[in-house]
Design a protein around this motif. Sequence first.
Motif, PDB file in Angstrom:
ATOM      1  N   LYS A 219      37.623  76.227  13.543  1.00  0.00           N
ATOM      2  CA  LYS A 219      36.212  75.666  13.729  1.00  0.00           C
ATOM      3  C   LYS A 219      36.018  74.850  12.679  1.00  0.00           C
ATOM      4  O   LYS A 219      35.172  73.989  12.736  1.00  0.00           O
ATOM      5  N   PHE A 220      36.622  74.789  11.493  1.00  0.00           N
ATOM      6  CA  PHE A 220      36.189  74.272  10.348  1.00  0.00           C
ATOM      7  C   PHE A 220      37.099  73.071  10.097  1.00  0.00           C
ATOM      8  O   PHE A 220      38.023  73.184   9.082  1.00  0.00           O
ATOM      9  N   GLY A 221      37.322  72.159  11.112  1.00  0.00           N
ATOM     10  CA  GLY A 221      38.251  70.929  10.617  1.00  0.00           C
ATOM     11  C   GLY A 221      39.210  70.653  11.893  1.00  0.00           C
ATOM     12  O   GLY A 221      39.559  69.572  12.090  1.00  0.00           O
ATOM     13  N   SER A 222      39.816  71.684  12.693  1.00  0.00           N
ATOM     14  CA  SER A 222      40.756  71.469  13.758  1.00  0.00           C
ATOM     15  C   SER A 222      40.114  71.386  15.045  1.00  0.00           C
ATOM     16  O   SER A 222      40.824  70.867  16.157  1.00  0.00           O
ATOM     17  N   TRP A 223      39.104  71.893  15.169  1.00  0.00           N
ATOM     18  CA  TRP A 223      38.407  71.884  16.594  1.00  0.00           C
ATOM     19  C   TRP A 223      38.210  70.339  16.903  1.00  0.00           C
ATOM     20  O   TRP A 223      37.922  69.529  15.824  1.00  0.00           O
ATOM     21  N   PRO A 224      38.170  70.049  18.151  1.00  0.00           N
ATOM     22  CA  PRO A 224      37.785  68.437  18.412  1.00  0.00           C
ATOM     23  C   PRO A 224      36.563  68.115  17.634  1.00  0.00           C
ATOM     24  O   PRO A 224      35.427  68.637  17.726  1.00  0.00           O
ATOM     25  N   GLU A 225      36.632  66.995  16.950  1.00  0.00           N
ATOM     26  CA  GLU A 225      35.317  66.109  16.233  1.00  0.00           C
ATOM     27  C   GLU A 225      34.912  67.004  15.093  1.00  0.00           C
ATOM     28  O   GLU A 225      34.142  66.398  14.386  1.00  0.00           O
ATOM     29  N   THR A 226      35.490  68.156  14.836  1.00  0.00           N
ATOM     30  CA  THR A 226      34.988  68.737  13.603  1.00  0.00           C
ATOM     31  C   THR A 226      35.829  68.343  12.149  1.00  0.00           C
ATOM     32  O   THR A 226      34.954  68.405  11.194  1.00  0.00           O
ATOM     33  N   TRP A 227      36.819  67.534  12.193  1.00  0.00           N
ATOM     34  CA  TRP A 227      37.457  67.028  10.882  1.00  0.00           C
ATOM     35  C   TRP A 227      36.315  66.040  10.521  1.00  0.00           C
ATOM     36  O   TRP A 227      36.082  65.838   9.422  1.00  0.00           O
ATOM     37  N   GLU A 228      35.889  64.879  11.638  1.00  0.00           N
ATOM     38  CA  GLU A 228      35.053  64.059  11.266  1.00  0.00           C
ATOM     39  C   GLU A 228      33.677  64.730  10.765  1.00  0.00           C
ATOM     40  O   GLU A 228      33.030  63.966   9.977  1.00  0.00           O
ATOM     41  N   ASN A 229      33.179  65.574  11.618  1.00  0.00           N
ATOM     42  CA  ASN A 229      31.661  65.906  11.383  1.00  0.00           C
ATOM     43  C   ASN A 229      31.699  67.071  10.559  1.00  0.00           C
ATOM     44  O   ASN A 229      30.586  67.153   9.805  1.00  0.00           O
ATOM     45  N   ILE A 230      32.580  67.830  10.279  1.00  0.00           N
ATOM     46  CA  ILE A 230      32.420  69.046   9.280  1.00  0.00           C
ATOM     47  C   ILE A 230      32.927  68.469   8.011  1.00  0.00           C
ATOM     48  O   ILE A 230      32.526  68.850   6.800  1.00  0.00           O
ATOM     49  N   ILE A 231      34.445  68.032   7.925  1.00  0.00           N
ATOM     50  CA  ILE A 231      35.149  67.929   6.683  1.00  0.00           C
ATOM     51  C   ILE A 231      34.899  66.570   6.081  1.00  0.00           C
ATOM     52  O   ILE A 231      34.385  66.686   4.909  1.00  0.00           O
ATOM     53  N   GLN A 232      34.905  65.417   6.891  1.00  0.00           N
ATOM     54  CA  GLN A 232      34.660  64.170   6.422  1.00  0.00           C
ATOM     55  C   GLN A 232      33.247  63.843   5.905  1.00  0.00           C
ATOM     56  O   GLN A 232      33.050  63.239   4.968  1.00  0.00           O
ATOM     57  N   LYS A 233      32.555  64.540   6.702  1.00  0.00           N
ATOM     58  CA  LYS A 233      31.086  63.989   6.363  1.00  0.00           C
ATOM     59  C   LYS A 233      30.326  65.152   5.076  1.00  0.00           C
ATOM     60  O   LYS A 233      29.068  65.155   4.941  1.00  0.00           O
ATOM     61  N   GLY A 234      31.233  65.926   4.723  1.00  0.00           N
ATOM     62  CA  GLY A 234      30.882  66.926   3.644  1.00  0.00           C
ATOM     63  C   GLY A 234      30.216  68.243   3.621  1.00  0.00           C
ATOM     64  O   GLY A 234      29.422  68.829   3.058  1.00  0.00           O
ATOM     65  N   TRP A 235      30.133  68.460   5.235  1.00  0.00           N
ATOM     66  CA  TRP A 235      29.405  69.939   5.377  1.00  0.00           C
ATOM     67  C   TRP A 235      29.964  71.035   4.865  1.00  0.00           C
ATOM     68  O   TRP A 235      29.205  71.845   4.229  1.00  0.00           O
ATOM     69  N   PHE A 236      31.305  71.133   4.604  1.00  0.00           N
ATOM     70  CA  PHE A 236      31.734  72.292   3.928  1.00  0.00           C
ATOM     71  C   PHE A 236      31.619  72.336   2.478  1.00  0.00           C
ATOM     72  O   PHE A 236      30.969  73.491   1.846  1.00  0.00           O
ATOM     73  N   GLU A 237      31.666  71.067   1.688  1.00  0.00           N
ATOM     74  CA  GLU A 237      31.433  70.996   0.614  1.00  0.00           C
ATOM     75  C   GLU A 237      29.855  71.314   0.247  1.00  0.00           C
ATOM     76  O   GLU A 237      29.445  72.200  -0.721  1.00  0.00           O
ATOM     77  N   GLU A 238      28.954  70.955   0.885  1.00  0.00           N
ATOM     78  CA  GLU A 238      27.798  71.412   0.780  1.00  0.00           C
ATOM     79  C   GLU A 238      27.376  72.675   1.086  1.00  0.00           C
ATOM     80  O   GLU A 238      26.218  73.259   0.246  1.00  0.00           O
ATOM     81  N   PHE A 239      27.975  73.438   2.182  1.00  0.00           N
ATOM     82  CA  PHE A 239      27.719  74.848   2.277  1.00  0.00           C
ATOM     83  C   PHE A 239      28.001  75.618   1.284  1.00  0.00           C
ATOM     84  O   PHE A 239      27.215  76.263   0.786  1.00  0.00           O
ATOM     85  N   PHE A 240      29.530  75.182   0.617  1.00  0.00           N
ATOM     86  CA  PHE A 240      29.696  76.431  -0.438  1.00  0.00           C
ATOM     87  C   PHE A 240      28.688  76.022  -1.747  1.00  0.00           C
ATOM     88  O   PHE A 240      28.508  76.857  -2.597  1.00  0.00           O
TER      89      PHE A 240
END
Length: 709
Positions: A219-240
Motif C-alpha cells: 500500500k506504501f508505494g506499489s499499489w496504483p498511484e501510491t508511488w506518486e501520491n505517497i512516496i514522491q509527494k513525501g507522505w511517508f516521510e511526513e508520517f514518520f
Amino acid sequence: MFHKTVLMIGLHSHQPVGNFDEVIELAYDQAYVTLLDYLDRHPTVKVNLHYSGCLLEWLEVHHPDFLVRIRRVVERGQAEILSGGFFEPILPVIPPGDARAQLEMLCDFVRDRFGYDPKGFWLAERVWEPVIPSIGAGAGLCYTVLDQSHFVSSGVGKEDANGYYVTEDQGKSVAVFPIDYTMRYTIPWKPVAATLDYLRSKHESEPGRGWTFADDGEKFGSWPETWENIIQKGWFEEFFAGIEASRDWLETETFSQFMTSHPPSGRVYLPTGSYPEMLRWSLPARVSEPLNRFLEKIEDEGDRDFVRMGFWRNFMAKYPEANNLHKRMLRASKRVSSSTQPEEVINGARTHVLRSQCDCPYWHGVFGGLYLNFLRHAAYAEMLTGEAHAAPVEGILSEAYDFDADGQEELIVENARQVLIFSPHAGGTLREWDWRSFPTNLLDTLARREEVYHKEIAQALVKGRAGSADLSGATLAKTEGIAEILNYDRYNRWCLIDIFPAPGTTAEEFARAQYVDEGDFSTEAYRWAHKQSSERVEIEMVRDGEVRRGSTIWPVRLTKRVEVISGQPGMNVEYVVENRGDCVFEGFFGSEWNFGLLAGWADDRYYLVNGRRGPGDMRLATSGQHSEVTEIGVVDHWQRADIRLSISVPADVWRYPVETASLSEGGYEKTYQASAVFPHWKVLLEPGKPWMVKVAVSVLEPVWHPQAE
C-alpha cells in the motif's frame, strides 16, 4: 503519572506463488526497499513486520542483502517479525497438520535468517475462525491482529477496540489486537495530520491506550498511484517525522512490548470473519448489489460494521473452480500424508503441497485472484508435483468417491501419465485432466459469471484515453472491448458437455452463450457404471433425457462410453444417441471441450485443423469455423502438450476463446481463460436407429507447425 498513547504499526508484505518476477521486482523497488529506507532515517519509530514465506524465498534469491537489512532493523530493537503460514494459506481450510507445518516453517525461517523468535502470527486475509487459537498456540505463538469489525460483531464497542483482547479455543489462548477502522482508511490516503489529530483526540480522552494500524506493505508505494501520491509527494516521510515530533504524548511499540507492559483489555469470543470488503466479495452478485445499496444509505462508515454478511468459505460455493482447486489440494495432501516413500521424498512432496495452499487463487475481490489463470496454474502445478512424488502410479487405478464434497460421487481414473476426474451427476462431464509430464491441469478454466461490478464496466475509463485513476476511486478499463465480453455461462467450462443447439444457431451466438439448447443433457445427471482391468478402465454414462422444440418433445437416450488405457495419455470416447420416440428428429448435436492453456495470444499456442495451422490466425485466443473436420489439435509448446481430437464422423467445428471481465487493483481487465472447441453434427434420428460417433483423444509431444497461407 503521565501515560503516552501507544501506536502499533503492522505492515504485511506478500507476493503469491506463481507471480511474475517483474511484478515482484517493482514492488521491491517501490515499497519494500522504501520502507527500510525510512526506518533507517527514523530509528525511533518502531514497527511490526510480516513477510510471507513466498516473498522471503524470492528475496533470498534475488536480493539477499535485503534480508540482512531486515535483520539489522530487528537487532536494533526497531521491529519485530511476525510469523504466519509460510505460503500464506487460509489456515482453517487446510488440513490441521499442514497448518501446523506452515506456521513452524516460517517460524524456523525467521529464527534462522533474522535471529528472532516470533511470538505473533499474521492471518492471511485476516480470515478468522474460532479454531484459530488452537492452531496458533499449537505452534507456540501467542498473538495475532484482526479488524475492528471482528470485535464489533462480538459486542465490543468501537471506543473499546484498543489494546489487545484474549480469546481461546479448547483452553488454548491467544491475544488479538484490533486494527483501528479509522486509521485503516486515513493511512496513507488522507493527509498525515488527519491520523495524528485522530490519535491526539484519543490521547486526550483516554491517555495511555494502545491503538493498532496494520495493513499491506504494498500500500506504501506499489499499489496504483501510491508511488506518486505517497512516496514522491513525501507522505511517508511526513508520517514518520510527525510521529517523532509527537514524542511528548505519542510513542510506537511492537506488539510484544505492549503485551509486556499492558494487561489485556478483556476477554472476547469472535465469530467467523475477515475484513468487511472480503466478506462482501464472498457473496453472489444478486445479494451483493442490494447489500451495497443498503450500505450506501449508512452515512457513518464505521456503523457499516453492524451490517454483517458473508463468510470466506463461501467463495467455494460462489466459484466451483475454487472449490475444485481446494478439493484437489486436499487429495494431494492426503496422498502425501499416507505416502510410503523415503522421508526426504515425502518432505519435498509436502513442501510442494504447502506451496499450493497459497490463498490468492482461491478467491476473488478487488484483486484478480482466482481470475488470474497463472496463479491457478501455479497452485495446480505444485500440488500435482507433490502428489506425483509421494504417490507414483503404476498401471491404472480408479476410485469413486465424493471428490468435491457435494453429496455426489465422482470417478477418478489415473495412470502414470494423467489423472482424469469425471462428474456423472453434472452432465457426465470430464471436470479435470491432470497432465503429469508438465505438470498442469489441462482443464484449468473459469466460467463466465456475473460479478457485482460488471454494471460499472460500460462507464469505465479506458486507460491512456481519459486520464488515470486517482485515490478517490475513479476506475479504469485496462483494455478496450471489455463490455462486449460480458457473457454468462450456463455450465462449468469442462469437457464432454452434450448440447443440442437449435437450428439456426450461429457460431457467435454459441460463443456468447446466447442460444437455445434443445436438450437437457449439459448439466443433468447421468447414471453410470465402470469396470477396471489391469490394462484399462471403461466407463459408461447414460441419460434418458428430452430434446424439445416448441411443443414437440423427443425422448432421447444419450450414452457416453469412455476408455482409459494404462500407460497412455488421453482417452477414447464413443457417443451413441438414440431417438426413443415415435417421430423423426432432425437437428444438431455436439460435444464441447474446454482447455485452459494460459496464454491465448502467444505464438506458440495454436489450433490445428486436419493437421494444418491455418489459413488465418489460429492462436488459441482467436475464433473460427471449420467444416469437414476429422481432427482438431490444441497445441501448447510451453506446457509440452499437443491435444488431438480425432473424430470418426466429419464434423463442423466452432472454436472460440473464453474471456472474462474482472476487477483488479489497476482497473477492469479482460483475461483469457480457456479455448473452447465444439465439434457438432447435423443428425437425423429415426426412431430406434442409434447414431454414433467416436472421438479418440490423445496427447502428443508438440512439434512446430508454421502458419499456413
